[in-house]
Design an enzyme around this catalytic site. Structure first.
Site, PDB file in Angstrom:
ATOM      1  N   THR A  11      -4.698 -12.399   3.848  1.00 27.50           N
ATOM      2  CA  THR A  11      -5.889 -12.021   3.082  1.00 27.50           C
ATOM      3  C   THR A  11      -5.787 -10.549   2.694  1.00 27.50           C
ATOM      4  OG1 THR A  11      -7.016 -13.682   4.392  1.00 27.50           O
ATOM      5  CG2 THR A  11      -8.423 -12.184   3.139  1.00 27.50           C
ATOM      6  N   ALA A  13      -4.356  -7.854  -0.806  1.00 27.35           N
ATOM      7  CA  ALA A  13      -4.736  -7.501  -2.175  1.00 27.35           C
ATOM      8  C   ALA A  13      -4.830  -8.736  -3.067  1.00 27.35           C
ATOM      9  CB  ALA A  13      -3.696  -6.537  -2.732  1.00 27.35           C
ATOM     10  N   GLY A  15      -4.249 -12.309  -1.941  1.00 27.27           N
ATOM     11  CA  GLY A  15      -4.898 -13.461  -1.298  1.00 27.27           C
ATOM     12  C   GLY A  15      -6.394 -13.237  -1.139  1.00 27.27           C
ATOM     13  N   LYS A 192       9.037 -13.295 -14.738  1.00 24.02           N
ATOM     14  CA  LYS A 192       8.244 -12.338 -13.954  1.00 24.02           C
ATOM     15  C   LYS A 192       9.136 -11.199 -13.470  1.00 24.02           C
ATOM     16  CE  LYS A 192       4.610 -10.647 -12.239  1.00 24.02           C
ATOM     17  NZ  LYS A 192       4.167 -10.584 -10.906  1.00 24.02           N
ATOM     18  N   SER A 262       3.321  -2.150  -6.560  1.00 24.52           N
ATOM     19  CA  SER A 262       3.064  -2.566  -5.177  1.00 24.52           C
ATOM     20  C   SER A 262       4.230  -2.150  -4.264  1.00 24.52           C
ATOM     21  CB  SER A 262       2.829  -4.066  -5.103  1.00 24.52           C
ATOM     22  OG  SER A 262       3.882  -4.751  -5.722  1.00 24.52           O
ATOM     23  N   GLU A 274       9.871  -5.504  -0.425  1.00 25.31           N
ATOM     24  CA  GLU A 274      10.283  -6.882  -0.763  1.00 25.31           C
ATOM     25  C   GLU A 274      11.618  -6.862  -1.542  1.00 25.31           C
ATOM     26  OE1 GLU A 274       6.328  -7.958  -2.662  1.00 25.31           O
ATOM     27  OE2 GLU A 274       6.591  -9.703  -1.362  1.00 25.31           O
TER      28      GLU A 274
HETATM   29  N1  LIG Z   1      -1.224  -7.019  -5.220  1.00 28.03           N
HETATM   30  C1  LIG Z   1      -0.914  -7.423  -6.446  1.00 28.03           C
HETATM   31  O1  LIG Z   1      -1.552  -7.028  -7.426  1.00 28.03           O
HETATM   32  C2  LIG Z   1       0.200  -8.388  -6.659  1.00 28.03           C
HETATM   33  C3  LIG Z   1       0.923  -8.916  -5.605  1.00 28.03           C
HETATM   34  N2  LIG Z   1       1.905  -9.846  -5.857  1.00 28.03           N
HETATM   35  C4  LIG Z   1       2.669 -10.434  -4.748  1.00 28.03           C
HETATM   36  O2  LIG Z   1       1.766 -11.070  -3.850  1.00 28.03           O
HETATM   37  C5  LIG Z   1       2.295 -11.057  -2.516  1.00 28.03           C
HETATM   38  C6  LIG Z   1       1.243 -10.453  -1.591  1.00 28.03           C
HETATM   39  O3  LIG Z   1       1.088  -9.097  -1.936  1.00 28.03           O
HETATM   40  P1  LIG Z   1      -0.220  -8.237  -1.632  1.00 28.03           P
HETATM   41  O4  LIG Z   1      -1.400  -9.096  -1.566  1.00 28.03           O
HETATM   42  O5  LIG Z   1      -0.205  -7.116  -2.603  1.00 28.03           O
HETATM   43  O6  LIG Z   1       0.135  -7.699  -0.194  1.00 28.03           O
HETATM   44  P2  LIG Z   1      -0.874  -7.197   0.959  1.00 28.03           P
HETATM   45  O7  LIG Z   1      -0.044  -6.448   1.931  1.00 28.03           O
HETATM   46  O8  LIG Z   1      -2.053  -6.518   0.349  1.00 28.03           O
HETATM   47  O9  LIG Z   1      -1.384  -8.551   1.598  1.00 28.03           O
HETATM   48  C7  LIG Z   1      -0.670  -9.302   2.530  1.00 28.03           C
HETATM   49  C8  LIG Z   1      -1.617  -9.627   3.642  1.00 28.03           C
HETATM   50  O10 LIG Z   1      -0.950 -10.472   4.565  1.00 28.03           O
HETATM   51  C9  LIG Z   1      -1.438 -10.138   5.846  1.00 28.03           C
HETATM   52  N3  LIG Z   1      -0.520 -10.562   6.915  1.00 28.03           N
HETATM   53  C10 LIG Z   1       0.725 -10.130   7.191  1.00 28.03           C
HETATM   54  N4  LIG Z   1       1.220 -10.771   8.253  1.00 28.03           N
HETATM   55  C11 LIG Z   1       0.273 -11.617   8.679  1.00 28.03           C
HETATM   56  C12 LIG Z   1       0.173 -12.528   9.744  1.00 28.03           C
HETATM   57  N5  LIG Z   1       1.164 -12.698  10.610  1.00 28.03           N
HETATM   58  N6  LIG Z   1      -0.976 -13.232   9.885  1.00 28.03           N
HETATM   59  C13 LIG Z   1      -1.982 -13.053   9.028  1.00 28.03           C
HETATM   60  N7  LIG Z   1      -1.957 -12.201   7.988  1.00 28.03           N
HETATM   61  C14 LIG Z   1      -0.843 -11.491   7.821  1.00 28.03           C
HETATM   62  C15 LIG Z   1      -1.529  -8.627   5.824  1.00 28.03           C
HETATM   63  O11 LIG Z   1      -2.391  -8.214   6.878  1.00 28.03           O
HETATM   64  P3  LIG Z   1      -2.617  -6.681   7.248  1.00 28.03           P
HETATM   65  O12 LIG Z   1      -3.786  -6.288   6.377  1.00 28.03           O
HETATM   66  O13 LIG Z   1      -2.907  -6.711   8.692  1.00 28.03           O
HETATM   67  O14 LIG Z   1      -1.361  -5.959   6.881  1.00 28.03           O
HETATM   68  C16 LIG Z   1      -2.074  -8.387   4.418  1.00 28.03           C
HETATM   69  O15 LIG Z   1      -3.472  -8.296   4.399  1.00 28.03           O
HETATM   70  C17 LIG Z   1       3.603 -10.254  -2.599  1.00 28.03           C
HETATM   71  O16 LIG Z   1       4.702 -11.120  -2.730  1.00 28.03           O
HETATM   72  C18 LIG Z   1       3.431  -9.428  -3.893  1.00 28.03           C
HETATM   73  O17 LIG Z   1       4.659  -9.070  -4.490  1.00 28.03           O
HETATM   74  C19 LIG Z   1       2.171 -10.317  -7.119  1.00 28.03           C
HETATM   75  C20 LIG Z   1       1.487  -9.810  -8.188  1.00 28.03           C
HETATM   76  C21 LIG Z   1       0.501  -8.787  -8.057  1.00 28.03           C
HETATM   77  C1  LIG Z   2       3.004  -6.709 -13.762  1.00 24.73           C
HETATM   78  C2  LIG Z   2       1.998  -6.498 -12.656  1.00 24.73           C
HETATM   79  C3  LIG Z   2       1.881  -5.061 -12.266  1.00 24.73           C
HETATM   80  C4  LIG Z   2       0.613  -6.879 -13.188  1.00 24.73           C
HETATM   81  O1  LIG Z   2       0.437  -6.787 -14.464  1.00 24.73           O
HETATM   82  C5  LIG Z   2       2.342  -7.398 -11.543  1.00 24.73           C
HETATM   83  O2  LIG Z   2       2.068  -8.543 -11.681  1.00 24.73           O
HETATM   84  C6  LIG Z   2       3.066  -7.004 -10.326  1.00 24.73           C
HETATM   85  O3  LIG Z   2       2.897  -5.917  -9.750  1.00 24.73           O
HETATM   86  O4  LIG Z   2       3.828  -7.839  -9.838  1.00 24.73           O
END
Ligand SMILES: NC(=O)C1=CN([C@@H]2O[C@H](COP(=O)(O)OP(=O)(O)OC[C@H]3O[C@@H](n4cnc5c(N)ncnc54)[C@H](OP(=O)(O)O)[C@@H]3O)[C@@H](O)[C@H]2O)C=CC1
Ligand SMILES: CC(C)(CO)C(=O)C(=O)O
Length: 314
Positions: A11, A13, A15, A192, A262, A274
């Site tokens: 949960t 950024a 999720g 992507k 990110s 990553e």
């Molecule tokens: N953010 C964005 O705008 C974008 C993200 N993505 C992709 O989405 C994916 C997620 O990224 P993002 O949301 O930014 O990352 P975050 O770090 O914000 O979120 C991941 C979450 O997973 C939680 N987590 C990690 N390990 C566990 C565990 N064992 N049990 C429960 N929860 C856990 C973390 O908890 P804790 O808070 O404790 O660290 C954290 O809150 C990545 O692959 C990223 O590349 C793709 C496009 C855009």
């Molecule tokens: C391209 C961007 C920044 C959102 O538009 C994205 O999706 C990422 O960080 O993976």
């Protein structure tokens, strides 16, 4: 209203943002948390968004998957660096015949998930989203949000638009999340990477934001060359990324508000990068198809060095 139960694994950024939107629209959503568990159990989730701020004062929050109900759709929203945990996390919560919905960046993740859970469908969503977790249970959605959905089958053959994809698209659309359906998941994943490989990589190596990379003639050229190399990687799997798509990504980034990628946010916070999902897997896939992506390989080596050094300092 559908009766599909959703689990959000991670949960953060992404999720936290999509999961909260689904719950707000009335869907049954169950959130797995790590460090924010106590806070979110007590106070819920706060979403700041340019589409409108909102709070969910009560959410189904869990610290352990064993306490969660089995769900029809399990959304994988961890960083890919945590995917080694999936063999523990996925099997207890995904229903037989259910869907694992992977919303992570990178390549080859579906093949890893297929090794972990049988009798499920694996659907992936490529998210064009700018969102950050800025505090406990506090998500800041900066811009965009479109998800391109595609279904996985072994070998990444194109399967067209399936009913399961359509059902998920309907749930997300009902929550105001823009969805596009892709007939060919592998093509969507390489597309992507056209964005992620140059901007994520160079933002860390050159300590730069997207606007800085676009404002300089040398880095702009580098970005474009990297994009063409990604297209060559896609081509080694028979997928065509037209030049017009590369131009679209360049124009899109020029118009974007200055953005710290990110990967750069992770680097600055000394979190693991990553690198394998976004760089290592595409390189290895292309190599297996007989081509060496030399510029991407050079970026990969530098990121591995920086990542290791950063982790050692931490
Ligand atoms: N953010 C964005 O705008 C974008 C993200 N993505 C992709 O989405 C994916 C997620 O990224 P993002 O949301 O930014 O990352 P975050 O770090 O914000 O979120 C991941 C979450 O997973 C939680 N987590 C990690 N390990 C566990 C565990 N064992 N049990 C429960 N929860 C856990 C973390 O908890 P804790 O808070 O404790 O660290 C954290 O809150 C990545 O692959 C990223 O590349 C793709 C496009 C855009
Ligand atoms: C391209 C961007 C920044 C959102 O538009 C994205 O999706 C990422 O960080 O993976």
């Amino acid at each position: 209203m559908c009766d599909r139960k959703y689990a959000i694994l991670g949960t953060g950024a992404l999720g936290g943002f999509y999961g909260a939107k689904l719950q707000k629209a009335g869907l049954d959503v169950h959130f797995l948390l790590r460090s924010d568990y106590e806070h979110v159990s007590q106070y819920g989730l706060l979403i700041e968004s340019k589409e409108g701020d909102f709070t969910l004062s009560q959410v189904n929050a869990y610290q352990y998957v064993e306490k969660m109900p089995q769900c029809d759709v399990v959304v994988v929203a961890l960083k890919t660096t945590q995917n080694y945990l999936l063999p523990e996390l996925l099997p207890p919560i995904v229903k037989d015949g259910g869907v694992v919905l992977v919303l992570q960046n990178g390549l080859g993740i579906e093949e890893e998930i297929a090794q972990i859970v049988g009798n499920v469908s694996i659907i992936s969503g490529l998210c064009f989203l700018c969102s950050n977790k800025v505090g406990q249970g506090h998500i800041r959605h900066l811009d965009y949000g479109l998800i391109t959905l595609g279904e996985y089958v072994p070998g990444y053959h194109s399967v067209g638009i399936t009913d399961r994809m359509q059902q998920i698209a309907d749930d997300f659309s009902s929550a105001g999340i823009a969805i596009e359906l892709a007939e060919d998941l592998l093509l969507a994943r390489w597309k992507k990477l056209v964005w992620n490989i140059p901007y994520n990589g160079l933002s860390v190596i050159l300590n730069a934001t997207t606007d800085e990379l676009m404002a300089d003639v040398y880095t702009c050229r580098l970005v474009e060359q990297l994009m063409f190399e990604v297209a060559a990687g896609a081509n080694s799997y028979g997928r065509n990324i037209p030049d017009s798509f590369i131009q679209k990504m360049l124009d899109y980034t020029l118009k974007m508000k200055p953005y710290r990628t990110s990967m750069k946010i992770d680097y600055d916070a000394c979190r693991p990068l990553e690198v394998e999902a976004i760089f290592g897997n595409p390189l290895r896939k292309a190599r297996a198809a007989g081509i060496n992506l030399l510029q991407i390989s050079c970026i990969y080596d530098q990121l591995k060095f920086l990542d290791t050094k950063n982790q050692r300092q931490y």
